[in-house]
Write an enzyme that holds these catalytic residues in place. Sequence first.
Site, mmCIF file in Angstrom:
data_model
loop_
_atom_site.group_PDB
_atom_site.id
_atom_site.type_symbol
_atom_site.label_atom_id
_atom_site.label_comp_id
_atom_site.label_asym_id
_atom_site.label_seq_id
_atom_site.Cartn_x
_atom_site.Cartn_y
_atom_site.Cartn_z
ATOM 1 N N SER A 172 0.834 -1.209 0.000
ATOM 2 C CA SER A 172 0.000 0.000 0.000
ATOM 3 C C SER A 172 0.866 1.254 0.000
ATOM 4 O O SER A 172 0.584 2.218 -0.722
ATOM 5 C CB SER A 172 -0.921 0.032 1.224
ATOM 6 O OG SER A 172 -1.990 -0.860 1.092
ATOM 7 N N THR A 206 -11.217 9.985 -0.480
ATOM 8 C CA THR A 206 -12.323 9.500 0.355
ATOM 9 C C THR A 206 -12.614 10.463 1.504
ATOM 10 O O THR A 206 -11.703 10.963 2.161
ATOM 11 C CB THR A 206 -11.979 8.112 0.928
ATOM 12 O OG1 THR A 206 -11.768 7.215 -0.150
ATOM 13 C CG2 THR A 206 -13.093 7.593 1.820
ATOM 14 N N ILE A 223 -6.875 7.460 4.888
ATOM 15 C CA ILE A 223 -5.805 7.845 3.971
ATOM 16 C C ILE A 223 -4.502 7.138 4.366
ATOM 17 O O ILE A 223 -3.909 7.447 5.410
ATOM 18 C CB ILE A 223 -5.605 9.381 3.980
ATOM 19 C CG1 ILE A 223 -6.932 10.115 3.764
ATOM 20 C CG2 ILE A 223 -4.564 9.768 2.938
ATOM 21 C CD1 ILE A 223 -7.655 9.798 2.477
ATOM 22 N N LEU A 238 -6.729 6.008 -9.718
ATOM 23 C CA LEU A 238 -7.206 4.766 -9.106
ATOM 24 C C LEU A 238 -7.068 3.579 -10.050
ATOM 25 O O LEU A 238 -6.816 2.455 -9.605
ATOM 26 C CB LEU A 238 -8.666 4.931 -8.654
ATOM 27 C CG LEU A 238 -8.855 5.830 -7.436
ATOM 28 C CD1 LEU A 238 -10.332 6.111 -7.202
ATOM 29 C CD2 LEU A 238 -8.243 5.208 -6.184
ATOM 30 N N LEU A 284 -3.967 -24.880 8.709
ATOM 31 C CA LEU A 284 -2.982 -24.789 9.790
ATOM 32 C C LEU A 284 -3.614 -24.963 11.172
ATOM 33 O O LEU A 284 -2.901 -24.960 12.178
ATOM 34 C CB LEU A 284 -2.237 -23.446 9.730
ATOM 35 C CG LEU A 284 -0.915 -23.488 8.942
ATOM 36 C CD1 LEU A 284 -1.177 -23.708 7.459
ATOM 37 C CD2 LEU A 284 -0.108 -22.226 9.158
ATOM 38 N N GLU A 344 -10.152 1.304 -2.632
ATOM 39 C CA GLU A 344 -9.993 1.618 -4.052
ATOM 40 C C GLU A 344 -11.028 0.896 -4.915
ATOM 41 O O GLU A 344 -10.717 0.310 -5.944
ATOM 42 C CB GLU A 344 -8.559 1.352 -4.500
ATOM 43 C CG GLU A 344 -7.610 2.276 -3.741
ATOM 44 C CD GLU A 344 -6.191 2.225 -4.208
ATOM 45 O OE1 GLU A 344 -5.969 2.021 -5.402
ATOM 46 O OE2 GLU A 344 -5.300 2.398 -3.366
ATOM 47 N N THR A 379 -14.872 -1.073 -3.810
ATOM 48 C CA THR A 379 -15.252 -2.280 -3.073
ATOM 49 C C THR A 379 -15.515 -3.431 -4.045
ATOM 50 O O THR A 379 -15.687 -3.242 -5.253
ATOM 51 C CB THR A 379 -16.535 -2.053 -2.253
ATOM 52 O OG1 THR A 379 -17.631 -1.875 -3.161
ATOM 53 C CG2 THR A 379 -16.411 -0.835 -1.346
ATOM 54 N N HIS A 380 -15.562 -4.631 -3.493
ATOM 55 C CA HIS A 380 -15.851 -5.842 -4.271
ATOM 56 C C HIS A 380 -17.134 -5.661 -5.089
ATOM 57 O O HIS A 380 -17.174 -5.960 -6.293
ATOM 58 C CB HIS A 380 -15.995 -7.007 -3.285
ATOM 59 C CG HIS A 380 -16.230 -8.335 -3.925
ATOM 60 N ND1 HIS A 380 -15.225 -9.053 -4.530
ATOM 61 C CD2 HIS A 380 -17.361 -9.076 -4.064
ATOM 62 C CE1 HIS A 380 -15.727 -10.184 -5.010
ATOM 63 N NE2 HIS A 380 -17.009 -10.226 -4.735
#
Length: 396
Positions: free
Chosen positions: A100, A141, A174, A251, A350, A375, A377-378
């Site tokens: 990021s 945002t 941010i 973006l 695991l 950036e 959403t799904h």
Amino acid sequence: MAARTDLFQSPDYLLIDDLLTEEHKLIRESVRNYVKKEISPIIEDYAQRAEFPRQIVKQMGDLGCFGPTVPEQYGGGGLDYISYGLMMQELERGDSGVRSTASVQGSLVMHPIYAYGNEAQRMKYLPKLASGEWLGCFGLTEPDHGSNPAGMLTHFKDAGDGVNVVLNGAKMWISNAPFADVAVVWAKNEEGKIQGIVVERGMEGFSTPTTHGKWSLRASATGELVFDNVKVPKENILPNVIGLKGPLGCLTKARFGIAWGALGAAMDCYDTALRYSKERVQFDRPIGGFQLQQKKLAEMITEITKAQLLVWRVAVLMNEGKATAAQVSMAKRNSCEIATNIARDARQMLGGMGITGEYSIMRHMMNLESVITYEGTHDIHLLITGMDITGLNSFK
């Protein structure tokens, strides 16, 4: 916490390395070695303490991870998009927060200054950002405007002194904000049109409070940008773009990096689960010999392989100047989805060890909950694909 030895081996089931040049492989190897040496031994500890390892900024600058596609005359690497993608893949294989930091610096700060700025702005900011001397952040945002950035309230007006504008408003969620030296902020001018403006730390009325209490991206610095009558020189306004296409163009570049990056996190979870399945013995044999565990691993490598081909193809299209924002959206959404599912399955393989910091999986799993949301959403990315294929806008 004891430093963990990084044994990562990259999966390549369909010999996708054959699609890469020797330079691509050298770039990937240099970033992979950096992650093994500098990130993996420390990252669990920083994540547990919710602290940002500030030393990585200069390290990544030295390695060329900031703005690798920006021309060399401005301090960038002048590299292609496959190189950029491989860098992001290796960084996020280490930690999503590390990637990021690089994504924001390169795609969201350096790219708009390069693409939308003038020559004076490029020469002033880009070399220092590329080297890691300065850290940047991207302000889009807002508290009440996430998926709908056009509704932003942050605005600026002429200060009346012939030199400055006065900026007011706030941004939140941010990345890099608490330590950023410069912020590329998107705000409305007096006509209500969106423009980019570069705000520098130290300008009176500009503050960057840290966001605390995160369960995700704990080794990444997140904060707010608050503008209280901040006087910003007019020469800091990016002159070459007006409207939402400015931030959306940034973006698209960042989402491309995320598509490769999330794949790196998926690879790390798969590699960890595969190794564990060969070492962990239950009922007198390695658990990797049981059908349900093999099913999980087989599905993981299948999804990773499909995603590798998808991001490679998008990178080729980016190099040719043909990639659309919708194609990048598809890649971002797909990589985030498969990585989230792989992290969850790997954690189950695991057992109890999967929730400890001895392994990277739970940290990736928590990080990916942010990556699948930020950036775009799904769900928003699904609707971008839907609009692209039907021609019908479901947002309004």
